[in-house]
Write a protein that holds these residues in place. Structure first.
Motif, PDB file in Angstrom:
ATOM      1  N   GLU A 176     -36.370   2.423  -0.505  1.00 19.89           N
ATOM      2  CA  GLU A 176     -36.358   1.873   0.855  1.00 19.89           C
ATOM      3  C   GLU A 176     -37.580   2.344   1.637  1.00 19.89           C
ATOM      4  O   GLU A 176     -38.180   1.571   2.391  1.00 19.89           O
ATOM      5  CB  GLU A 176     -35.076   2.280   1.580  1.00 19.89           C
ATOM      6  N   GLN A 177     -37.947   3.602   1.463  1.00 20.09           N
ATOM      7  CA  GLN A 177     -39.131   4.121   2.147  1.00 20.09           C
ATOM      8  C   GLN A 177     -40.398   3.428   1.651  1.00 20.09           C
ATOM      9  O   GLN A 177     -41.302   3.131   2.431  1.00 20.09           O
ATOM     10  CB  GLN A 177     -39.237   5.637   1.933  1.00 20.09           C
ATOM     11  N   HIS A 178     -40.427   3.171   0.357  1.00 21.82           N
ATOM     12  CA  HIS A 178     -41.570   2.446  -0.205  1.00 21.82           C
ATOM     13  C   HIS A 178     -41.649   1.035   0.370  1.00 21.82           C
ATOM     14  O   HIS A 178     -42.723   0.566   0.756  1.00 21.82           O
ATOM     15  CB  HIS A 178     -41.460   2.388  -1.726  1.00 21.82           C
ATOM     16  N   ASP A 232     -51.057   8.898   3.753  1.00 24.60           N
ATOM     17  CA  ASP A 232     -50.615   8.299   2.486  1.00 24.60           C
ATOM     18  C   ASP A 232     -51.647   7.260   2.013  1.00 24.60           C
ATOM     19  O   ASP A 232     -51.958   6.314   2.736  1.00 24.60           O
ATOM     20  CB  ASP A 232     -49.249   7.632   2.685  1.00 24.60           C
ATOM     21  N   LYS A 279     -40.515  -0.010   3.198  1.00 29.10           N
ATOM     22  CA  LYS A 279     -40.892   0.067   4.612  1.00 29.10           C
ATOM     23  C   LYS A 279     -42.410   0.122   4.758  1.00 29.10           C
ATOM     24  O   LYS A 279     -43.008  -0.603   5.579  1.00 29.10           O
ATOM     25  CB  LYS A 279     -40.248   1.291   5.253  1.00 29.10           C
ATOM     26  N   LYS A 280     -43.062   0.940   3.944  1.00 27.78           N
ATOM     27  CA  LYS A 280     -44.521   1.053   4.011  1.00 27.78           C
ATOM     28  C   LYS A 280     -45.186  -0.201   3.451  1.00 27.78           C
ATOM     29  O   LYS A 280     -46.191  -0.679   3.989  1.00 27.78           O
ATOM     30  CB  LYS A 280     -44.977   2.297   3.251  1.00 27.78           C
ATOM     31  N   GLU A 307     -33.021   5.608  -1.517  1.00 30.35           N
ATOM     32  CA  GLU A 307     -33.738   6.002  -0.296  1.00 30.35           C
ATOM     33  C   GLU A 307     -35.247   5.985  -0.530  1.00 30.35           C
ATOM     34  O   GLU A 307     -36.005   5.529   0.338  1.00 30.35           O
ATOM     35  CB  GLU A 307     -33.283   7.393   0.150  1.00 30.35           C
ATOM     36  N   ARG A 308     -35.671   6.467  -1.661  1.00 27.72           N
ATOM     37  CA  ARG A 308     -37.105   6.464  -1.969  1.00 27.72           C
ATOM     38  C   ARG A 308     -37.643   5.035  -2.038  1.00 27.72           C
ATOM     39  O   ARG A 308     -38.736   4.743  -1.551  1.00 27.72           O
ATOM     40  CB  ARG A 308     -37.356   7.195  -3.291  1.00 27.72           C
ATOM     41  N   TRP A 324     -48.797   7.414   8.564  1.00 30.34           N
ATOM     42  CA  TRP A 324     -48.037   7.816   7.375  1.00 30.34           C
ATOM     43  C   TRP A 324     -48.412   9.225   6.917  1.00 30.34           C
ATOM     44  O   TRP A 324     -47.994   9.657   5.842  1.00 30.34           O
ATOM     45  CB  TRP A 324     -48.309   6.855   6.226  1.00 30.34           C
TER      46      TRP A 324
END
Length: 343
Positions: free
Chosen positions: A231-233, A289, A235-236, A228-229, A286
């Motif tokens: 995937e979030q990376h 971020d 995405k950004k 999940e981490r 974000w």
């Protein structure tokens, strides 16, 4: 030929090549480029130690040993699940006393988004030049600037010899997260699996797609708690890359009008200013971020820096879609593009 004999033969071949090149005219830039590459590579190869030896070395930290054990697992996964070459690459280790293994110089005309192509015997044409010292890379960048071009230097944690030599694990490949390390290894092994002469954009995007999708699969099967981490990376990262790729398209369209230079320059500055504003809004979405701030602050933002993103990533979504259509069968994926090359 055994791997030991192959390694010895390659080393002798490289020494002969360096000797031959050093005897040629130093005025020839092609010879100089080959010579620095050969010398840099040989220096690197001479420092290799078998991973098995490093793992029992009392002077090596437990953290480094754990990283190397994980690399061996990643490497095995690459062979078993991603159908990447099974050879002696990444079974040896080099501890580098620098933050990058090589420095890649990319240059663009002042009003163009197409990188300057440099062509060499044997290897064909490339969109960037690889140097084994930052000083050499800076000299090349200065040379390009004097020709009126935008330049950018990319610090690289790894490089591929396309299977000619047994590439080692480098300390520069271990400086970030395990996901980043996996991406790099899958990326470099993908170069060994498929490489098209004279097509840097294809080669880098193909390898980047294998690195990204391979890492997704590795995390899903081996470390699901980290997926999940990652995937979030992603995405950004892709939101950021798309911003840069879209800006490149805007600049390309603007330059195509062939306005007089004062008008073209004014428009160029306007589009770059808009890029800063769009990034500020993206970062705000974000929650502030700052992970991509360094891209803007470490070196000047220009055509070369933007086109580097295009070379490495513009075609990645296309490759990812094709891999998905093949139900993530990596063997079929490689064969699909190999057949394209045949035709």
């Amino acid at each position: 030929m055994s791997q030991t004999m192959k390694s010895a033969f390659n080393r002798i071949l490289l020494i002969v090549l360096i000797t031959f090149l050093s005897q040629l005219s130093s005025a020839c830039s092609t010879v100089q480029y080959y010579a620095q590459g050969a010398k840099g590579h040989l220096a690197l190869m001479s420092q290799r130690k078998p991973v098995k030896q490093v793992l029992v070395d009392k002077n090596v930290s437990d953290k480094r040993k754990q990283q190397l054990k994980e690399v061996l697992e990643i490497r095995q996964f690459a062979y078993d699940r991603l159908k990447l070459p099974q050879n002696n690459s990444y079974t040896s280790y080099v501890e580098l006393k620098r933050k990058a293994v090589s420095w890649n110089v990319i240059a663009n005309p002042k009003y163009s988004m197409s990188p300057v192509q440099t062509c060499f015997p044997f290897v064909g044409c490339v969109s960037y030049l690889v140097y084994f010292s930052p000083e050499a890379a800076k000299r090349e960048a200065e040379k390009q600037k004097k020709l009126g071009r935008d330049t950018h230097i990319i610090e690289s944690p790894a490089y591929s010899t396309l299977g000619v030599f047994d590439d080692p694990i480098l300390s520069t490949m271990l400086s970030r997260s395990s996901s980043s390390t996996a991406e790099v290894i899958f990326h470099e092994l993908a170069h060994q699996r498929l490489y098209r002469k004279n097509n840097s954009a294809f080669n880098e995007a193909f390898a980047s797609a294998v690195g990204q999708e391979g890492t997704r699969l590795w995390l899903k099967e081996k470390h699901p708690e980290k997926l999940e981490r990652y995937e979030q990376h992603l995405k950004k990262r892709w939101a950021f890359f798309n911003l840069l790729i879209n800006t490149s398209s805007e600049l390309k369209a603007w330059y195509s009008h062939n306005y007089e230079e004062t008008v073209t320059e004014k428009g160029k500055r306007r589009i770059y200013q808009q890029l800063n504003e769009k990034y500020a809004r993206l970062k705000q979405s974000w929650g502030g971020d700052k992970r991509f701030d360094k891209w803007f602050t470490q070196s000047p933002v220009n055509n070369a820096k933007l086109s580097a993103i295009g070379v490495y990533y513009k075609q990645v979504p296309e490759f990812s879609r094709q891999l998905k259509a093949l139900n993530y069968d990596f063997g079929k994926f490689y064969r699909y593009y190999e057949k394209q090359e045949e035709h």
